[in-house]
Motif scaffolding. Structure first.
Motif, PDB file in Angstrom:
ATOM      1  N   GLN A   1     153.381  80.308 -23.672  1.00  0.00           N
ATOM      2  CA  GLN A   1     151.948  79.997 -23.612  1.00  0.00           C
ATOM      3  C   GLN A   1     151.735  78.499 -23.453  1.00  0.00           C
ATOM      4  O   GLN A   1     150.901  78.060 -22.646  1.00  0.00           O
ATOM      5  CB  GLN A   1     151.236  80.490 -24.873  1.00  0.00           C
ATOM      6  CG  GLN A   1     151.017  81.994 -24.928  1.00  0.00           C
ATOM      7  CD  GLN A   1     150.448  82.438 -26.265  1.00  0.00           C
ATOM      8  OE1 GLN A   1     150.551  81.736 -27.273  1.00  0.00           O
ATOM      9  NE2 GLN A   1     149.842  83.625 -26.282  1.00  0.00           N
ATOM     10  N   VAL A   2     152.460  77.707 -24.233  1.00  0.00           N
ATOM     11  CA  VAL A   2     152.353  76.248 -24.144  1.00  0.00           C
ATOM     12  C   VAL A   2     152.760  75.776 -22.752  1.00  0.00           C
ATOM     13  O   VAL A   2     152.085  74.932 -22.139  1.00  0.00           O
ATOM     14  CB  VAL A   2     153.225  75.571 -25.223  1.00  0.00           C
ATOM     15  CG1 VAL A   2     153.320  74.063 -24.979  1.00  0.00           C
ATOM     16  CG2 VAL A   2     152.665  75.846 -26.611  1.00  0.00           C
TER      17      VAL A   2
ATOM     18  N   ASN B   1     146.753  73.168 -16.929  1.00  0.00           N
ATOM     19  CA  ASN B   1     145.961  71.962 -17.197  1.00  0.00           C
ATOM     20  C   ASN B   1     146.251  70.860 -16.184  1.00  0.00           C
ATOM     21  O   ASN B   1     145.335  70.166 -15.713  1.00  0.00           O
ATOM     22  CB  ASN B   1     146.233  71.440 -18.601  1.00  0.00           C
ATOM     23  CG  ASN B   1     145.659  72.332 -19.691  1.00  0.00           C
ATOM     24  OD1 ASN B   1     144.839  73.199 -19.424  1.00  0.00           O
ATOM     25  ND2 ASN B   1     146.108  72.134 -20.913  1.00  0.00           N
ATOM     26  N   ASP B   2     147.540  70.691 -15.841  1.00  0.00           N
ATOM     27  CA  ASP B   2     147.911  69.649 -14.878  1.00  0.00           C
ATOM     28  C   ASP B   2     147.330  69.947 -13.501  1.00  0.00           C
ATOM     29  O   ASP B   2     146.854  69.041 -12.806  1.00  0.00           O
ATOM     30  CB  ASP B   2     149.437  69.520 -14.784  1.00  0.00           C
ATOM     31  CG  ASP B   2     150.038  68.772 -15.966  1.00  0.00           C
ATOM     32  OD1 ASP B   2     149.278  68.123 -16.704  1.00  0.00           O
ATOM     33  OD2 ASP B   2     151.263  68.851 -16.145  1.00  0.00           O
TER      34      ASP B   2
ATOM     35  N   ILE C   1     144.567  67.621 -11.317  1.00  0.00           N
ATOM     36  CA  ILE C   1     144.739  67.228  -9.912  1.00  0.00           C
ATOM     37  C   ILE C   1     143.494  67.608  -9.106  1.00  0.00           C
ATOM     38  O   ILE C   1     142.964  66.812  -8.327  1.00  0.00           O
ATOM     39  CB  ILE C   1     145.993  67.894  -9.318  1.00  0.00           C
ATOM     40  CG1 ILE C   1     147.260  67.355  -9.984  1.00  0.00           C
ATOM     41  CG2 ILE C   1     146.057  67.665  -7.797  1.00  0.00           C
ATOM     42  CD1 ILE C   1     148.521  68.122  -9.640  1.00  0.00           C
ATOM     43  N   LEU C   2     143.030  68.835  -9.304  1.00  0.00           N
ATOM     44  CA  LEU C   2     141.860  69.306  -8.564  1.00  0.00           C
ATOM     45  C   LEU C   2     140.603  68.536  -8.946  1.00  0.00           C
ATOM     46  O   LEU C   2     139.796  68.170  -8.088  1.00  0.00           O
ATOM     47  CB  LEU C   2     141.646  70.803  -8.819  1.00  0.00           C
ATOM     48  CG  LEU C   2     142.766  71.749  -8.392  1.00  0.00           C
ATOM     49  CD1 LEU C   2     142.365  73.197  -8.669  1.00  0.00           C
ATOM     50  CD2 LEU C   2     143.113  71.573  -6.917  1.00  0.00           C
ATOM     51  N   GLN C   3     140.429  68.281 -10.233  1.00  0.00           N
ATOM     52  CA  GLN C   3     139.226  67.596 -10.704  1.00  0.00           C
ATOM     53  C   GLN C   3     139.138  66.183 -10.134  1.00  0.00           C
ATOM     54  O   GLN C   3     138.035  65.691  -9.826  1.00  0.00           O
ATOM     55  CB  GLN C   3     139.220  67.539 -12.233  1.00  0.00           C
ATOM     56  CG  GLN C   3     137.880  67.115 -12.818  1.00  0.00           C
ATOM     57  CD  GLN C   3     136.825  68.206 -12.714  1.00  0.00           C
ATOM     58  OE1 GLN C   3     136.918  69.217 -13.395  1.00  0.00           O
ATOM     59  NE2 GLN C   3     135.819  67.992 -11.871  1.00  0.00           N
ATOM     60  N   LYS C   4     140.277  65.541  -9.959  1.00  0.00           N
ATOM     61  CA  LYS C   4     140.284  64.191  -9.401  1.00  0.00           C
ATOM     62  C   LYS C   4     139.806  64.195  -7.961  1.00  0.00           C
ATOM     63  O   LYS C   4     139.073  63.303  -7.530  1.00  0.00           O
ATOM     64  CB  LYS C   4     141.688  63.592  -9.488  1.00  0.00           C
ATOM     65  CG  LYS C   4     141.752  62.147  -9.003  1.00  0.00           C
ATOM     66  CD  LYS C   4     143.126  61.549  -9.210  1.00  0.00           C
ATOM     67  CE  LYS C   4     143.151  60.092  -8.751  1.00  0.00           C
ATOM     68  NZ  LYS C   4     144.497  59.491  -8.911  1.00  0.00           N
TER      69      LYS C   4
ATOM     70  N   ALA D   1     138.752  75.734 -13.014  1.00  0.00           N
ATOM     71  CA  ALA D   1     139.609  76.671 -13.738  1.00  0.00           C
ATOM     72  C   ALA D   1     139.949  77.879 -12.872  1.00  0.00           C
ATOM     73  O   ALA D   1     141.098  78.346 -12.850  1.00  0.00           O
ATOM     74  CB  ALA D   1     138.928  77.118 -15.033  1.00  0.00           C
ATOM     75  N   ALA D   2     138.958  78.395 -12.135  1.00  0.00           N
ATOM     76  CA  ALA D   2     139.181  79.568 -11.295  1.00  0.00           C
ATOM     77  C   ALA D   2     140.150  79.264 -10.159  1.00  0.00           C
ATOM     78  O   ALA D   2     141.071  80.047  -9.873  1.00  0.00           O
ATOM     79  CB  ALA D   2     137.853  80.065 -10.735  1.00  0.00           C
TER      80      ALA D   2
END
Length: 200
Positions: free
Chosen positions: A124-125, A132-133, A137-140, A151-152
């Motif tokens: 899970q971790v 998350n990584d 990348i996408l959010q940047k 998230a999707a």
């Protein structure tokens, strides 16, 4: 630095054999007999050098997650300042970075984690860190996209990645490599649309 001990050499040989067996037969199907045959050692020597099946599985999980973290860290270190999302797609879907054996082993460990609390927590971790990584990348690249959209798309990219090389035993992962990459690009386009819509 001194030479590796015989125990270190044999442990490495056994873990390599176990890894290959898990990729072919899954975790449950990787019996000590198969591991011994793959490593070229007697079953008694396998037990002598790595202990029982539970200990051997723990060593494999340690090794797989460590190697994964090292490879992913190296990939993240090469991430360009601009267009990281397309660099990500190159990493996930190109022949150069393809590793079907790794994906099959990871999927076997994920499946087995349903029966092992400690392994489940560790997987899970690992999975959450990977997700998350990708989201970072996408959010940047798409700062106006919503958290839900990021998230999707992150989940979609990771799902395509795992599904693609899971087809290796069928000999079909190469056939679907380009369609998977195209599908991933379509997902990125939804973020572009969302961003342009917000800016309008």
């Amino acid at each position: 630095m001194g030479r590796p001990s015989k125990k270190e050499e044999r442990t490495e040989e056994i873990l390599n054999a176990f890894y290959r067996c898990v990729a072919r037969f899954g975790l449950e199907g990787s019996t000590l007999e198969r591991i011994a045959e793959e490593s070229g050692l007697k079953r008694s020597l396998v037990r002598h050098f790595v202990g029982n099946r539970e200990e051997l599985t723990g060593l494999l999980v340690d090794r797989v997650l460590q190697q994964s973290d090292e490879q992913w860290s190296a990939f993240m270190a090469m991430l360009p300042a601009q267009n990281g999302s397309h660099f990500l797609l190159d990493g996930l879907f190109s022949d150069q970075h393809s590793d079907p054996e790794f994906v099959l082993v990871i999927e076997s460990l994920i499946f087995a984690a349903g029966r092992d609390d400690d392994m489940r927590k560790r997987m899970q971790v690992w999975m959450q860190s990977f997700t998350n990584d990708v989201a970072v990348i996408l959010q940047k690249d798409y700062p106006d996209a919503t958290t839900e959209s990021i998230a999707a798309v992150s989940y979609g990219l990771i799902s395509l990645y795992f599904n693609l090389d899971s087809l290796a035993p069928l000999g079909m992962n190469q056939q679907y490599r380009q369609p998977a990459r195209t599908a991933a690009e379509y997902l990125l386009q939804t973020l572009e649309s969302a961003s342009s819509g917000k800016g309008a």
